[in-house]
Design an enzyme around this catalytic site. Structure first.
Site, PDB file in Angstrom:
ATOM      1  N   ARG A  38     -36.425 -49.264  17.215  1.00 45.80           N
ATOM      2  CA  ARG A  38     -36.917 -50.676  17.203  1.00 45.80           C
ATOM      3  C   ARG A  38     -36.816 -51.257  15.670  1.00 45.80           C
ATOM      4  NH1 ARG A  38     -38.716 -49.531  13.057  1.00 45.80           N
ATOM      5  NH2 ARG A  38     -40.725 -48.641  12.603  1.00 45.80           N
ATOM      6  N   GLU A  44     -46.076 -56.904   8.360  1.00 44.76           N
ATOM      7  CA  GLU A  44     -45.464 -55.874   7.423  1.00 44.76           C
ATOM      8  C   GLU A  44     -46.958 -55.331   6.555  1.00 44.76           C
ATOM      9  OE1 GLU A  44     -43.335 -53.449   8.457  1.00 44.76           O
ATOM     10  OE2 GLU A  44     -41.948 -55.254   8.443  1.00 44.76           O
ATOM     11  N   ASP A  47     -50.630 -53.637   9.783  1.00 48.32           N
ATOM     12  CA  ASP A  47     -51.152 -52.790  10.946  1.00 48.32           C
ATOM     13  C   ASP A  47     -52.633 -51.963  10.633  1.00 48.32           C
ATOM     14  OD1 ASP A  47     -49.603 -51.038   9.447  1.00 48.32           O
ATOM     15  OD2 ASP A  47     -49.239 -49.684  10.970  1.00 48.32           O
ATOM     16  N   GLY A 136     -35.699 -46.213   9.269  1.00 52.18           N
ATOM     17  CA  GLY A 136     -36.620 -47.030   9.530  1.00 52.18           C
ATOM     18  C   GLY A 136     -36.392 -47.884  10.917  1.00 52.18           C
ATOM     19  N   SER A 139     -36.321 -43.160  14.979  1.00 55.76           N
ATOM     20  CA  SER A 139     -35.706 -42.479  15.615  1.00 55.76           C
ATOM     21  C   SER A 139     -36.853 -41.386  16.147  1.00 55.76           C
ATOM     22  CB  SER A 139     -34.882 -41.614  14.832  1.00 55.76           C
ATOM     23  OG  SER A 139     -35.306 -40.922  13.815  1.00 55.76           O
ATOM     24  N   ASP A 184     -44.541 -48.282  16.943  1.00 54.66           N
ATOM     25  CA  ASP A 184     -43.353 -47.679  17.064  1.00 54.66           C
ATOM     26  C   ASP A 184     -43.437 -47.159  18.666  1.00 54.66           C
ATOM     27  OD1 ASP A 184     -42.998 -48.059  14.707  1.00 54.66           O
ATOM     28  OD2 ASP A 184     -42.672 -46.173  14.002  1.00 54.66           O
TER      29      ASP A 184
HETATM   30  P1  ADP Z   1     -37.404 -42.846  11.694  1.00 56.48           P
HETATM   31  O1  ADP Z   1     -38.628 -42.821  12.642  1.00 56.48           O
HETATM   32  O2  ADP Z   1     -37.559 -44.238  10.806  1.00 56.48           O
HETATM   33  O3  ADP Z   1     -35.971 -42.639  11.867  1.00 56.48           O
HETATM   34  P2  ADP Z   1     -38.993 -40.617  10.542  1.00 56.48           P
HETATM   35  O4  ADP Z   1     -39.120 -39.917   9.569  1.00 56.48           O
HETATM   36  O5  ADP Z   1     -40.202 -41.002  11.159  1.00 56.48           O
HETATM   37  O6  ADP Z   1     -37.906 -41.687  10.728  1.00 56.48           O
HETATM   38  O7  ADP Z   1     -38.371 -39.845  11.656  1.00 56.48           O
HETATM   39  C1  ADP Z   1     -37.088 -38.973  11.552  1.00 56.48           C
HETATM   40  C2  ADP Z   1     -37.213 -37.569  12.009  1.00 56.48           C
HETATM   41  O8  ADP Z   1     -37.597 -37.199  13.339  1.00 56.48           O
HETATM   42  C3  ADP Z   1     -36.106 -36.662  11.620  1.00 56.48           C
HETATM   43  O9  ADP Z   1     -36.073 -36.294  10.502  1.00 56.48           O
HETATM   44  C4  ADP Z   1     -35.893 -35.649  12.883  1.00 56.48           C
HETATM   45  O10 ADP Z   1     -36.962 -34.653  12.305  1.00 56.48           O
HETATM   46  C5  ADP Z   1     -36.696 -36.392  13.939  1.00 56.48           C
HETATM   47  N1  ADP Z   1     -35.824 -36.805  14.944  1.00 56.48           N
HETATM   48  C6  ADP Z   1     -35.431 -38.015  15.315  1.00 56.48           C
HETATM   49  N2  ADP Z   1     -34.509 -38.210  16.147  1.00 56.48           N
HETATM   50  C7  ADP Z   1     -33.942 -36.986  16.377  1.00 56.48           C
HETATM   51  C8  ADP Z   1     -32.978 -36.607  17.243  1.00 56.48           C
HETATM   52  N3  ADP Z   1     -32.218 -37.044  18.032  1.00 56.48           N
HETATM   53  N4  ADP Z   1     -32.911 -35.301  17.275  1.00 56.48           N
HETATM   54  C9  ADP Z   1     -33.416 -34.201  16.468  1.00 56.48           C
HETATM   55  N5  ADP Z   1     -34.401 -34.679  15.528  1.00 56.48           N
HETATM   56  C10 ADP Z   1     -34.917 -36.133  15.649  1.00 56.48           C
HETATM   57 MG    MG Z   2     -40.424 -42.831  12.514  1.00 50.34          MG
END
Ligand code: ADP
Ligand code: MG
Length: 390
Positions: A38, A44, A47, A136, A139, A184
């Site tokens: 997303r 910003e 929230d 950001g 994921s 999110d």
């Molecule tokens: P964002 O949500 O902005 O990408 P975050 O720090 O909140 O950053 O989350 C990232 C963390 O989520 C990664 O360091 C990992 O631990 C976990 N993560 C996300 N996607 C995956 C994936 N496909 N496989 C394994 N871990 C994941």
């Molecule tokens: Mg995150």
């Protein structure tokens, strides 16, 4: 290395996950689910002041395929965009309650399994994602909601979308230990093609806002910098906003009006606290306005509000950085740009620009000629998490 990340698409990711699953576990997966990443269009650092946010789901996806394994163990393999493979296993919740533990990434999965509203028997799963990690673009919510949706398919137990988002948020609070807001998980769960989602962070009500992208595109530009600060900035901004609300006798700044800035000044409030409050009060009003005009395709005004939001985040909230300011300044006034701003918590990460589709190529070249190492994502608003054909 290419400067543009193109979504691989559901079909390719599922194929990759299925092949990996068969090679690893020696049988066919029975369930498949996916969830998008997303980006937040506007709203910003408000929230936590019970304001509004306006995110949209983007077509980068986390796909999970798998099935029961007739054991007491859950075994997972995650294939990253780099080709690196991560593995983890933990007991099924039939056997024992789960707790957070290493490796860190496994907590994003375990937290969801632990919060799933039914006992989960042992299963095997493969995760394949092209949502960039830590950029950001969320994921983290993507993997959480993809796993939750997968578990719904596996167990046959389902919950409503709001409940699902809240359980995934709770998972992120309890297991990785991230005190994230609801944005999110809401958008990753409820995203809709050609729509953004206006979320009221006070009532937690959400409204789909049409965002037709026949002629416009959202250009997401990763600055590829993440400034290591002391980590105190975010809690400090929260505390400053709460201080302003307390001075005004309000539960949060959501209830404050523009005139209240003068009130804070008269009360002899700290100058920084006044600046933060001004950002919040004005950003809430900008976000509500974009929520109203986006569906009418008033991209010109939306773009103006994007620039205002950026300048406010940079000067009043002081959460931008030279690289994000530079990216926005390159786009300011360029042909085909309605508006641009930093997105996310700040101090690095991504900027976004609302642009005319026909100018995307030219604008990428313009940025490349002035900014050292951007990564581009051209995004259309896409659907939220769902079960898919395996
Ligand atoms: P964002 O949500 O902005 O990408 P975050 O720090 O909140 O950053 O989350 C990232 C963390 O989520 C990664 O360091 C990992 O631990 C976990 N993560 C996300 N996607 C995956 C994936 N496909 N496989 C394994 N871990 C994941
Ligand atoms: Mg995150």
């Amino acid at each position: 290395m290419s400067n543009e990340a193109v979504p691989k698409g559901e079909a390719l990711l599922v194929k990759q996950a299925r092949e990996k699953y068969i090679a690893t576990y020696g049988r066919q997966p029975t369930v498949a689910a996916c969830a998008p990443g997303r980006v937040n269009l506007i709203g910003e650092h408000i929230d936590y002041c019970e304001g509004f946010v306006l995110p949209m789901a983007i077509p980068f996806l986390t796909v999970v395929v798998g099935g029961y394994n007739n054991t007491d163990e859950c075994r997972l393999l995650s294939v990253l965009g780099t080709g690196e493979e991560l593995q983890t296993k933990f007991p099924s919740t039939k056997k024992s309650p789960l707790k957070p533990e290493q490796p860190g990434w496994s907590n994003y999965v375990k937290g969801v399994v632990a919060n799933f509203p039914d006992v989960v028997d042992g299963f095997d799963a493969v995760i394949v994602s092209d949502v960039p990690m830590g950029a950001g673009l969320s994921s983290s919510a993507s993997i959480e909601v993809a796993i939750f949706t997968f578990l719904e398919g596996l167990t046959g137990v389902t919950v409503g979308l709001v409940e699902k988002a809240k359980l995934c948020q709770k998972a992120e609070h309890e297991f990785p230990g991230m005190p994230c807001g609801i944005m999110d998980q809401y958008i990753v769960t409820m995203g809709k093609r050609e729509h953004a989602l206006l979320i009221d962070c006070r009532s937690l009500e959400a409204e789909q806002v049409p965002l037709e992208t026949d002629d416009v595109a959202l250009l997401v530009i990763n600055s590829n910098v993440k400034h290591q600060l002391t980590g105190s900035e975010y809690p400090q901004r929260r505390a400053q906003c709460q201080e302003a609300a307390d001075k005004l006798g309000l539960p949060s700044l959501r209830g404050a009006k523009r005139d209240d800035i003068e009130v804070l000044k008269r009360l002899g409030c700290d100058e920084l606290v006044i600046k933060r409050a001004q950002h919040v009060i004005e950003e809430i009003s900008r976000t509500e306005e974009v929520g109203k005009i986006l569906g009418k395709k008033d991209f010109k005004r939306t773009g103006e509000l994007f620039y205002q939001s950026h300048d406010s985040l940079s000067k009043l909230m002081e959460v931008s950085c030279p690289e994000l300011d530079q990216l926005v300044n390159i786009l300011r006034g360029a042909t085909g740009v309605y508006g641009a701003r930093m997105t996310g918590g700040g101090f690095g990460g991504c900027a976004i620009a609302l642009v005319q589709k026909s100018e995307v190529g030219n604008l990428k070249n313009l940025i490349l000629s002035q900014y050292k190492n951007p990564t581009f994502f051209v995004c259309q608003p896409t659907d939220g998490a769902r079960l898919i054909k395996v």
